[in-house]
Write a protein that holds these residues in place. Structure first.
Motif, mmCIF file in Angstrom:
data_model
loop_
_atom_site.group_PDB
_atom_site.id
_atom_site.type_symbol
_atom_site.label_atom_id
_atom_site.label_comp_id
_atom_site.label_asym_id
_atom_site.label_seq_id
_atom_site.Cartn_x
_atom_site.Cartn_y
_atom_site.Cartn_z
ATOM 1 N N ASP A 1 81.924 46.753 5.073
ATOM 2 C CA ASP A 1 80.793 46.124 5.753
ATOM 3 C C ASP A 1 81.195 45.665 7.155
ATOM 4 O O ASP A 1 80.979 44.516 7.542
ATOM 5 C CB ASP A 1 80.245 44.968 4.926
ATOM 6 N N ILE A 2 81.829 46.579 7.905
ATOM 7 C CA ILE A 2 82.253 46.300 9.273
ATOM 8 C C ILE A 2 81.787 47.452 10.162
ATOM 9 O O ILE A 2 81.388 48.505 9.664
ATOM 10 C CB ILE A 2 83.787 46.150 9.381
ATOM 11 N N ASN A 3 81.846 47.240 11.470
ATOM 12 C CA ASN A 3 81.490 48.324 12.383
ATOM 13 C C ASN A 3 82.751 49.069 12.811
ATOM 14 O O ASN A 3 83.870 48.669 12.490
ATOM 15 C CB ASN A 3 80.695 47.803 13.589
ATOM 16 N N ARG A 4 82.578 50.162 13.553
ATOM 17 C CA ARG A 4 83.715 50.999 13.938
ATOM 18 C C ARG A 4 84.709 50.262 14.830
ATOM 19 O O ARG A 4 85.915 50.454 14.719
ATOM 20 C CB ARG A 4 83.214 52.255 14.642
ATOM 21 N N TYR B 1 76.271 37.231 13.513
ATOM 22 C CA TYR B 1 75.185 36.252 13.568
ATOM 23 C C TYR B 1 73.834 36.913 13.862
ATOM 24 O O TYR B 1 72.843 36.558 13.217
ATOM 25 C CB TYR B 1 75.491 35.165 14.609
ATOM 26 N N PRO B 2 73.749 37.851 14.807
ATOM 27 C CA PRO B 2 72.451 38.488 15.051
ATOM 28 C C PRO B 2 71.914 39.251 13.831
ATOM 29 O O PRO B 2 70.717 39.219 13.556
ATOM 30 C CB PRO B 2 72.727 39.445 16.215
ATOM 31 N N ILE B 3 72.788 39.910 13.080
ATOM 32 C CA ILE B 3 72.327 40.649 11.889
ATOM 33 C C ILE B 3 71.810 39.681 10.834
ATOM 34 O O ILE B 3 70.754 39.907 10.239
ATOM 35 C CB ILE B 3 73.462 41.536 11.338
ATOM 36 N N ALA C 1 80.578 35.715 2.956
ATOM 37 C CA ALA C 1 80.737 36.782 1.961
ATOM 38 C C ALA C 1 80.632 38.173 2.568
ATOM 39 O O ALA C 1 81.317 39.086 2.129
ATOM 40 C CB ALA C 1 79.703 36.626 0.849
ATOM 41 N N THR C 2 79.778 38.335 3.569
ATOM 42 C CA THR C 2 79.549 39.683 4.095
ATOM 43 C C THR C 2 80.234 39.929 5.425
ATOM 44 O O THR C 2 80.392 41.077 5.803
ATOM 45 C CB THR C 2 78.043 39.952 4.287
ATOM 46 N N ARG C 3 80.599 38.872 6.146
ATOM 47 C CA ARG C 3 81.193 38.987 7.472
ATOM 48 C C ARG C 3 80.278 39.714 8.453
ATOM 49 O O ARG C 3 80.731 40.319 9.412
ATOM 50 C CB ARG C 3 82.571 39.656 7.425
ATOM 51 N N VAL D 1 84.411 54.156 5.257
ATOM 52 C CA VAL D 1 85.284 52.989 5.269
ATOM 53 C C VAL D 1 84.535 51.787 5.852
ATOM 54 O O VAL D 1 84.607 50.680 5.322
ATOM 55 C CB VAL D 1 86.587 53.270 6.055
ATOM 56 N N CYS D 2 83.802 52.006 6.941
ATOM 57 C CA CYS D 2 83.019 50.918 7.552
ATOM 58 C C CYS D 2 81.979 50.387 6.575
ATOM 59 O O CYS D 2 81.803 49.172 6.449
ATOM 60 C CB CYS D 2 82.346 51.398 8.832
#
Length: 163
Positions: A125-128, A50-52, A45-47, A120-121
């Motif tokens: 829910d993504i990084n740059r 794994y470490p997070i 659901a959040t993508r 936007v990130c």
């Protein structure tokens, strides 16, 4: 947008255990199965990485990887588990969509027509780096203003959310 703890709460409610047990360290099998489902749904659901997810559950990223792979294989053979996982996943994805819709309503109220890279990130829910790869792959629109920060057209981003 949605936290792993919220996903764990959805899983705890579905499997009728407490959120404290899901987030805890106890290794009792029924509790660990719910925790594994929560990790699987968090990933789907959040993508989030794994470490997070591992940090959210006070676990190592390899534990999350194992949980995701295990639940993915179990839902192929266990129809009852698959139905429960799908209910948790539906609640989590609905929560993600509701948060995104709320964010865009707020953006329209403030009459902002451009979104920064950070916004936007946060929205997806993504990084740059992931955003940059999606832009280069054509999955996301290009910024309308390059620079620091890059600015994206709000309406184009909104259309990506609705897609």
């Amino acid at each position: 947008m949605i936290t792993c703890k919220e996903v764990a709460a959805f899983a705890a409610e579905e499997f009728m255990v407490s959120i404290g047990e899901v987030m805890g360290t106890r290794r009792y099998f029924p509790i660990t199965r719910v925790r594994q489902v929560a990790m699987y749904v968090s990933r789907q659901a959040t993508r989030k990485s794994y470490p997070i997810i591992g940090r959210a559950f006070s676990r190592d990223h390899t534990t999350v990887l194992h949980s995701v792979n295990l639940i993915a294989s179990l839902i192929k053979t266990d129809g009852g588990l698959n139905a429960r996982v799908q209910r948790v996943l539906e609640r989590a994805t609905a929560a993600v969509k509701a948060r995104r819709d709320d964010y865009f309503r707020q953006q329209y109220v403030t009459l902002a027509t451009r979104l920064t890279t950070s916004e936007v990130c946060d929205l997806f829910d993504i990084n740059r780096g992931t955003l940059r790869r999606r832009v280069l792959a054509g999955e996301m629109p290009r910024p309308i203003v390059d620079g620091n920060p890059a600015l994206y057209d709000r309406d184009e981003i909104y259309m990506r959310v609705l897609a």
